[in-house]
Motif scaffolding. Structure first.
Motif, PDB file in Angstrom:
ATOM      1  N   PHE A  46      25.487 -33.305  31.760  1.00 12.63           N
ATOM      2  CA  PHE A  46      26.310 -32.350  32.514  1.00 12.63           C
ATOM      3  C   PHE A  46      26.130 -32.633  34.000  1.00 12.63           C
ATOM      4  CE2 PHE A  46      22.259 -30.571  31.239  1.00 12.63           C
ATOM      5  CZ  PHE A  46      21.690 -30.274  32.456  1.00 12.63           C
ATOM      6  N   ASN A  47      26.973 -32.043  34.803  1.00 11.68           N
ATOM      7  CA  ASN A  47      26.916 -32.275  36.249  1.00 11.68           C
ATOM      8  C   ASN A  47      26.404 -31.008  36.945  1.00 11.68           C
ATOM      9  OD1 ASN A  47      27.200 -33.118  38.837  1.00 11.68           O
ATOM     10  ND2 ASN A  47      29.429 -33.215  38.833  1.00 11.68           N
ATOM     11  N   PRO A  48      25.159 -30.994  37.412  1.00 12.67           N
ATOM     12  CA  PRO A  48      24.627 -29.796  38.067  1.00 12.67           C
ATOM     13  C   PRO A  48      25.123 -29.613  39.503  1.00 12.67           C
ATOM     14  CG  PRO A  48      22.959 -31.488  37.992  1.00 12.67           C
ATOM     15  CD  PRO A  48      24.135 -32.013  37.242  1.00 12.67           C
ATOM     16  N   LEU A  49      25.960 -30.493  39.989  1.00  8.37           N
ATOM     17  CA  LEU A  49      26.427 -30.388  41.366  1.00  8.37           C
ATOM     18  C   LEU A  49      27.792 -29.702  41.476  1.00  8.37           C
ATOM     19  CD1 LEU A  49      25.366 -33.936  42.609  1.00  8.37           C
ATOM     20  CD2 LEU A  49      24.130 -31.785  42.814  1.00  8.37           C
ATOM     21  N   THR A  50      28.348 -29.219  40.361  1.00 14.26           N
ATOM     22  CA  THR A  50      29.643 -28.542  40.423  1.00 14.26           C
ATOM     23  C   THR A  50      29.491 -27.158  41.038  1.00 14.26           C
ATOM     24  OG1 THR A  50      29.351 -27.719  38.184  1.00 14.26           O
ATOM     25  CG2 THR A  50      30.570 -29.788  38.443  1.00 14.26           C
ATOM     26  N   ARG A  51      30.619 -26.555  41.355  1.00 11.90           N
ATOM     27  CA  ARG A  51      30.620 -25.302  42.117  1.00 11.90           C
ATOM     28  C   ARG A  51      29.997 -24.138  41.343  1.00 11.90           C
ATOM     29  NH1 ARG A  51      35.955 -22.551  44.793  1.00 11.90           N
ATOM     30  NH2 ARG A  51      34.870 -20.846  45.821  1.00 11.90           N
ATOM     31  N   PHE A  52      30.392 -23.936  40.084  1.00 10.20           N
ATOM     32  CA  PHE A  52      29.924 -22.783  39.318  1.00 10.20           C
ATOM     33  C   PHE A  52      28.912 -23.169  38.239  1.00 10.20           C
ATOM     34  CE2 PHE A  52      34.023 -21.296  40.942  1.00 10.20           C
ATOM     35  CZ  PHE A  52      33.574 -20.158  41.602  1.00 10.20           C
ATOM     36  N   PHE A  53      28.155 -24.215  38.479  1.00 13.62           N
ATOM     37  CA  PHE A  53      27.149 -24.629  37.496  1.00 13.62           C
ATOM     38  C   PHE A  53      26.108 -23.540  37.284  1.00 13.62           C
ATOM     39  CE2 PHE A  53      22.921 -26.401  36.723  1.00 13.62           C
ATOM     40  CZ  PHE A  53      23.128 -26.913  35.466  1.00 13.62           C
ATOM     41  N   TRP A  54      25.684 -22.891  38.329  1.00  9.25           N
ATOM     42  CA  TRP A  54      24.658 -21.858  38.218  1.00  9.25           C
ATOM     43  C   TRP A  54      25.126 -20.723  37.316  1.00  9.25           C
ATOM     44  CZ3 TRP A  54      25.519 -16.841  39.673  1.00  9.25           C
ATOM     45  CH2 TRP A  54      26.659 -16.606  40.447  1.00  9.25           C
ATOM     46  N   LEU A  55      26.411 -20.356  37.393  1.00  6.79           N
ATOM     47  CA  LEU A  55      26.937 -19.268  36.576  1.00  6.79           C
ATOM     48  C   LEU A  55      26.961 -19.672  35.093  1.00  6.79           C
ATOM     49  CD1 LEU A  55      28.169 -16.456  36.616  1.00  6.79           C
ATOM     50  CD2 LEU A  55      30.399 -17.534  36.889  1.00  6.79           C
ATOM     51  N   ARG A  56      27.402 -20.885  34.827  1.00  6.09           N
ATOM     52  CA  ARG A  56      27.406 -21.373  33.443  1.00  6.09           C
ATOM     53  C   ARG A  56      25.973 -21.493  32.913  1.00  6.09           C
ATOM     54  NH1 ARG A  56      31.416 -25.027  35.509  1.00  6.09           N
ATOM     55  NH2 ARG A  56      29.824 -26.642  35.508  1.00  6.09           N
ATOM     56  N   TYR A  57      25.056 -21.909  33.756  1.00  2.03           N
ATOM     57  CA  TYR A  57      23.661 -22.057  33.349  1.00  2.03           C
ATOM     58  C   TYR A  57      23.042 -20.696  33.011  1.00  2.03           C
ATOM     59  CZ  TYR A  57      18.724 -23.273  33.557  1.00  2.03           C
ATOM     60  OH  TYR A  57      17.408 -23.440  33.253  1.00  2.03           O
ATOM     61  N   VAL A  58      23.275 -19.699  33.842  1.00  2.00           N
ATOM     62  CA  VAL A  58      22.744 -18.357  33.596  1.00  2.00           C
ATOM     63  C   VAL A  58      23.368 -17.777  32.332  1.00  2.00           C
ATOM     64  CG1 VAL A  58      22.691 -15.998  34.497  1.00  2.00           C
ATOM     65  CG2 VAL A  58      22.120 -17.907  35.985  1.00  2.00           C
ATOM     66  N   ALA A  59      24.663 -17.975  32.135  1.00  2.00           N
ATOM     67  CA  ALA A  59      25.319 -17.474  30.919  1.00  2.00           C
ATOM     68  C   ALA A  59      24.755 -18.166  29.675  1.00  2.00           C
ATOM     69  CB  ALA A  59      26.824 -17.699  31.018  1.00  2.00           C
ATOM     70  N   PHE A  60      24.562 -19.457  29.737  1.00  2.00           N
ATOM     71  CA  PHE A  60      23.999 -20.215  28.602  1.00  2.00           C
ATOM     72  C   PHE A  60      22.607 -19.707  28.260  1.00  2.00           C
ATOM     73  CE2 PHE A  60      21.508 -23.817  27.033  1.00  2.00           C
ATOM     74  CZ  PHE A  60      22.247 -24.150  25.906  1.00  2.00           C
ATOM     75  N   CYS A  61      21.770 -19.514  29.272  1.00  2.00           N
ATOM     76  CA  CYS A  61      20.401 -19.047  29.028  1.00  2.00           C
ATOM     77  C   CYS A  61      20.393 -17.619  28.497  1.00  2.00           C
ATOM     78  CB  CYS A  61      19.572 -19.141  30.304  1.00  2.00           C
ATOM     79  SG  CYS A  61      19.214 -20.840  30.776  1.00  2.00           S
ATOM     80  N   THR A  62      21.270 -16.766  29.006  1.00  2.00           N
ATOM     81  CA  THR A  62      21.341 -15.379  28.552  1.00  2.00           C
ATOM     82  C   THR A  62      21.766 -15.314  27.092  1.00  2.00           C
ATOM     83  OG1 THR A  62      21.890 -14.672  30.794  1.00  2.00           O
ATOM     84  CG2 THR A  62      22.377 -13.135  29.020  1.00  2.00           C
ATOM     85  N   VAL A  63      22.795 -16.060  26.741  1.00  2.00           N
ATOM     86  CA  VAL A  63      23.253 -16.064  25.349  1.00  2.00           C
ATOM     87  C   VAL A  63      22.174 -16.673  24.453  1.00  2.00           C
ATOM     88  CG1 VAL A  63      24.941 -17.068  23.770  1.00  2.00           C
ATOM     89  CG2 VAL A  63      25.694 -16.063  25.924  1.00  2.00           C
ATOM     90  N   GLY A  64      21.588 -17.764  24.869  1.00  2.00           N
ATOM     91  CA  GLY A  64      20.567 -18.419  24.049  1.00  2.00           C
ATOM     92  C   GLY A  64      19.335 -17.565  23.842  1.00  2.00           C
ATOM     93  N   PHE A  65      18.956 -16.763  24.835  1.00  2.00           N
ATOM     94  CA  PHE A  65      17.783 -15.909  24.699  1.00  2.00           C
ATOM     95  C   PHE A  65      18.138 -14.611  23.991  1.00  2.00           C
ATOM     96  CE2 PHE A  65      14.755 -12.712  26.256  1.00  2.00           C
ATOM     97  CZ  PHE A  65      13.577 -13.322  25.891  1.00  2.00           C
ATOM     98  N   GLY A  66      19.337 -14.087  24.226  1.00  2.00           N
ATOM     99  CA  GLY A  66      19.718 -12.786  23.668  1.00  2.00           C
ATOM    100  C   GLY A  66      20.239 -12.850  22.252  1.00  2.00           C
ATOM    101  N   LEU A  67      20.774 -13.977  21.828  1.00  2.00           N
ATOM    102  CA  LEU A  67      21.365 -14.091  20.501  1.00  2.00           C
ATOM    103  C   LEU A  67      20.368 -13.780  19.366  1.00  2.00           C
ATOM    104  CD1 LEU A  67      24.118 -14.719  19.301  1.00  2.00           C
ATOM    105  CD2 LEU A  67      23.373 -17.075  19.042  1.00  2.00           C
ATOM    106  N   PRO A  68      19.150 -14.282  19.372  1.00  2.00           N
ATOM    107  CA  PRO A  68      18.215 -13.911  18.294  1.00  2.00           C
ATOM    108  C   PRO A  68      17.931 -12.410  18.239  1.00  2.00           C
ATOM    109  CG  PRO A  68      17.393 -15.819  19.470  1.00  2.00           C
ATOM    110  CD  PRO A  68      18.563 -15.310  20.241  1.00  2.00           C
ATOM    111  N   PHE A  69      17.863 -11.768  19.387  1.00  2.00           N
ATOM    112  CA  PHE A  69      17.623 -10.323  19.397  1.00  2.00           C
ATOM    113  C   PHE A  69      18.839  -9.570  18.880  1.00  2.00           C
ATOM    114  CE2 PHE A  69      14.651 -11.964  22.547  1.00  2.00           C
ATOM    115  CZ  PHE A  69      13.475 -11.387  22.099  1.00  2.00           C
TER     116      PHE A  69
END
Length: 80
Positions: A46-69
């Protein structure tokens, strides 16, 4: 007078730090060379230098951590 065994062990203790330091200095430049020839971040899928990478990264981590719960809550409520 010091016996031969003690003399050899004292000599080994005195020479050990030099041998270890010599080995570390020999291996240090190779260990620091960790980038690909094309440069850093070229081996990522993936390209971490794009404009909204941080938003996609936070969403990915939130879903990945919250899904088991969320699944656990769903399974517990399903049996009631």
């Amino acid at each position: 007078m010091i016996s031969g065994t003690i003399r050899r062990s004292l000599l080994a203790v005195r020479q050990t730090p030099l041998a270890v330091a010599r080995r570390n200095l020999h291996a240090t430049p190779r260990r620091l060379d960790y980038h690909y020839p094309e440069g850093p971040r070229t081996n990522l899928p993936f390209n971490p230098l794009t404009r909204f990478f941080w938003l996609r990264y936070v969403a990915f981590c939130t879903v990945g951590f919250g899904l088991p719960f969320a699944i656990a809550v769903y399974q517990l409520k399903k049996n009631q």
